[in-house]
Design an enzyme around this catalytic site. Structure first.
Site, PDB file in Angstrom:
ATOM      1  N   GLU A  39     -53.152  42.696  -2.795  1.00 11.36           N
ATOM      2  CA  GLU A  39     -51.911  42.336  -2.118  1.00 11.36           C
ATOM      3  C   GLU A  39     -52.167  41.126  -1.228  1.00 11.36           C
ATOM      4  OE1 GLU A  39     -48.547  41.574  -0.278  1.00 11.36           O
ATOM      5  OE2 GLU A  39     -48.663  42.943  -1.995  1.00 11.36           O
ATOM      6  N   ALA A  40     -51.317  40.086  -1.354  1.00  7.00           N
ATOM      7  CA  ALA A  40     -51.489  38.873  -0.556  1.00  7.00           C
ATOM      8  C   ALA A  40     -51.164  39.100   0.908  1.00  7.00           C
ATOM      9  CB  ALA A  40     -50.613  37.756  -1.123  1.00  7.00           C
ATOM     10  N   GLY A  99     -41.048  44.828  -1.265  1.00  8.72           N
ATOM     11  CA  GLY A  99     -39.641  44.888  -0.902  1.00  8.72           C
ATOM     12  C   GLY A  99     -39.248  46.182  -0.228  1.00  8.72           C
ATOM     13  N   VAL A 234     -54.128  36.086  -5.401  1.00 13.48           N
ATOM     14  CA  VAL A 234     -54.560  35.852  -6.775  1.00 13.48           C
ATOM     15  C   VAL A 234     -54.071  34.481  -7.217  1.00 13.48           C
ATOM     16  CG1 VAL A 234     -54.387  36.633  -9.171  1.00 13.48           C
ATOM     17  CG2 VAL A 234     -54.567  38.312  -7.312  1.00 13.48           C
ATOM     18  N   HIS A 506     -32.029  40.760  -5.060  1.00 11.40           N
ATOM     19  CA  HIS A 506     -32.309  41.598  -6.226  1.00 11.40           C
ATOM     20  C   HIS A 506     -32.750  40.747  -7.417  1.00 11.40           C
ATOM     21  CE1 HIS A 506     -29.195  44.715  -4.544  1.00 11.40           C
ATOM     22  NE2 HIS A 506     -30.329  44.698  -3.848  1.00 11.40           N
ATOM     23  N   ASN A 552     -34.565  48.350  -5.923  1.00  9.58           N
ATOM     24  CA  ASN A 552     -35.803  48.986  -5.484  1.00  9.58           C
ATOM     25  C   ASN A 552     -36.063  50.309  -6.190  1.00  9.58           C
ATOM     26  OD1 ASN A 552     -38.137  49.062  -3.717  1.00  9.58           O
ATOM     27  ND2 ASN A 552     -37.110  50.698  -2.615  1.00  9.58           N
TER      28      ASN A 552
END
Length: 571
Positions: A39-40, A99, A234, A506, A552
């Site tokens: 995860e960034a 999100g 990444v 979205h 979501n």
């Protein structure tokens, strides 16, 4: 031994968002399956330490640039003259939980016909009947126990009840009741038109529960076969002889190659296609323009970009009609209706009665009647910048490029004007206006002490000047106008809607699933990228069409389903 023979894990999951956290949790249920989750963003491990993320008022989370990428997107469609398209900030999460950690907390599924449509498009295994068990698997519904709901899943879903209803809410409900609009017991119940309490992902204590908190519990984090690496970016996928073998990452200034038997992209509908293209997988002509070696020509990557086009009205609430106390959840009521436009499904439109516009004092004075096309047909695209492929991608939603979306959004505007023109609303609002957040308003979107002080003074002034406040609104609201005037002139209304249209955060569809032989399909029904072994995508980008829902919960459902598919394939 070559570097290709060094296997660090069975799976590398790129992106710890709504899908990635689910995959990491479910796949590591097998103690012999090794998973690296990348995860960034930061790791907000405990809700106790991040009250802004756990807050039931989502505006304090999605307004904080600490948790988001600095992306810009073009919303309206401007025809062939693309130079007129203006790019605006488009918040996308950069934090573990993705999100689900910063969104509007809505937890709805969409319509059965959304998923049956996928099956009809040749995406086997994704009909409503086949998706419903996974919606039930993910949820712990705190209100309903029946054949449509689950009680043992990790993700709590509830409806907060009348505690959230302000006098403005009650006035709008009364107007709708006079018009014969039914009140439905459950937004996620039988699909039909009407009003309902918004289903939200909150726990018994009215705290937001992201997928990071729901799926990556302390017990899950203690699994020795799960390696969670946050603040890790990444840059490229490693592909050797037609097979994904790992990723190149940058963490604390150190570059490293990580290897795995399978790589799953779960970076979201905007980041996943960009990462594929930077790695040489995508539309060949575009990759050549960007100076990227083409490893696999997949023209559908970055295409089919979908959103829910939106607009709204802004009521100025009288003091007694405002939300009291500290900011709480602000979207208590939803309204599902059908446009009646030929070829459009039942329940293709959505409206919310919103009790506050922002976290601060001026935001408490403003409500919203916010509406969007819940089943949109316009399609945009995402491309890399040929001058700087590693920079943010070019995001062009081309909203309202399909006239059906423009017609229905303008119709919804007229519907909202009819509702808010009821004389009874005058007891709770001083006026209703067309417009959105101005550039001045955006300066105060991030919670701060200075912002609180300035807006507190501004709010006192707005109440004190009475009807003269309408002189200030053109400076406070972007695209300020009289909604009744616009509703009386269809050509002007459509021109106005075409200019102010926005999204609902979205994004979806940019790596869509498809049947064999579908040239624009990026993955098969399992999320496997066509023509590249060991590479999968699992996030909202693989949706073939956009569901009539906040995306979501459907994304979490898809991750639950693909986790089972991956387990089966590995068995």
């Amino acid at each position: 031994m070559s570097t290709a023979d060094i296997i660090h894990a069975d799976y590398i999951i790129v992106g710890g968002g709504s899908a990635g956290c689910v995959l990491a949790s479910r796949l590591t249920q097998n103690p012999h399956t090794r998973v690296i989750l990348l995860e960034a963003g930061m790791d907000a491990a405990r809700p106790e330490d991040f009250p802004d993320l756990a807050n039931p008022y989502p505006g304090v989370a999605y307004s904080n640039p600490r948790y988001t990428w600095n992306l810009k997107a073009s919303y309206p469609y401007t025809g062939s003259n693309r130079s007129e398209a203006k790019a605006s900030r488009y918040e996308q999460a950069r934090v573990l939980g993705g999100g689900s950690a910063i969104n509007g907390i809505g937890a709805n599924r969409g319509a059965p016909h959304d998923y049956d449509e996928w099956g009809e498009m040749g995406v086997d295994g994704w009909s409503w009947e086949e998706c419903l068990p996974y919606f039930k698997k993910l949820e712990r519904d705190l209100d309903f126990d029946n054949e449509l709901h689950g009680q043992t899943g990790p993700f709590p879903i509830r409806r907060r009840g009348e505690v959230l209803w302000t006098p403005f809410t009650r006035a709008m409900l009364a107007i709708c009741e006079k018009k014969g609009i039914p009140f439905l017991p459950d937004q996620n119940g039988v699909w039909q038109e009407g009003l309902f309490e918004m289903a939200v992902n909150m726990d018994e204590n009215a705290r937001r529960v992201s997928t990071a908190w729901a799926y990556l519990t302390p017990e899950v984090r203690r699994r020795t076969n799960l390696d969670i690496r946050t603040e890790t970016t990444v840059s490229r996928l490693l592909v050797e002889q037609g097979k994904a073998t790992g990723v190149t990452v940058l963490r604390a200034g150190v570059r490293e190659e990580l290897r795995a038997a399978r790589v799953v992209l779960s970076a979201g509908a905007l980041a996943s296609p960009a990462m594929l293209m930077r790695s040489g997988i995508g539309p060949a002509a575009h990759l050549v323009d960007c100076g990227i070696e083409v490893l696999r020509d997949l023209p559908g990557i970055g295409q089919n970009l979908m959103e829910h086009p939106s607009a709204g009205l802004v009521p100025f609430l009288k003091p007694a009609a405002r939300q009291k106390g500290v900011p709480d959840y602000h979207i208590p009521i939803g309204y599902r209706f059908s446009s009646g436009l030929e070829g459009c499904p039942e329940g293709d439109m959505h409206m919310n009665f919103v009790t506050r516009a922002a976290w601060h004092s001026v935001g408490r004075q403003l409500g919203s009647v916010f509406f969007w096309v819940n089943k949109s047909y316009s399609r945009g695209q995402l491309l890399l910048d040929p001058v700087s492929p590693d920079a943010s991608p070019r995001i062009d939603f081309r909203m309202l490029s399909d006239r059906r979306d423009l017609v229905r959004l303008a119709d919804a505007f007229e519907r909202a004007v009819r509702l808010t023109s009821d004389p009874s609303l005058g007891s709770v609002v001083s006026g209703v206006y067309a417009g959105g957040m101005s550039e001045i308003g955006k300066l105060f979107s991030k919670p701060s002490r200075l912002g609180a002080a300035v807006t507190a003074i501004g709010a006192v002034g707005l109440d004190a000047i009475g009807s003269l406040r309408e002189k200030a609104f053109p400076y406070m609201l972007a695209n300020y106008d009289d909604p009744k005037r616009l509703a009386g002139n269809r050509s002007e209304l459509e021109a106005y809607i075409s200019e102010v249209v926005g999204g609902v955060w979205h994004p979806s569809g940019t790596c869509r699933m498809g049947a064999d032989g579908d040239r624009m399909a990026v993955t098969n029904a399992s999320g496997k990228v066509r023509g590249v072994e060991g590479l999968y995508v699992c996030d909202a980008s693989i949706m073939p069409t956009i569901p009539c829902a906040n995306t979501n919960l459907p994304t979490i459902m898809m991750a639950e389903k693909i986790a089972d598919i991956l387990k089966f394939e590995a068995a």
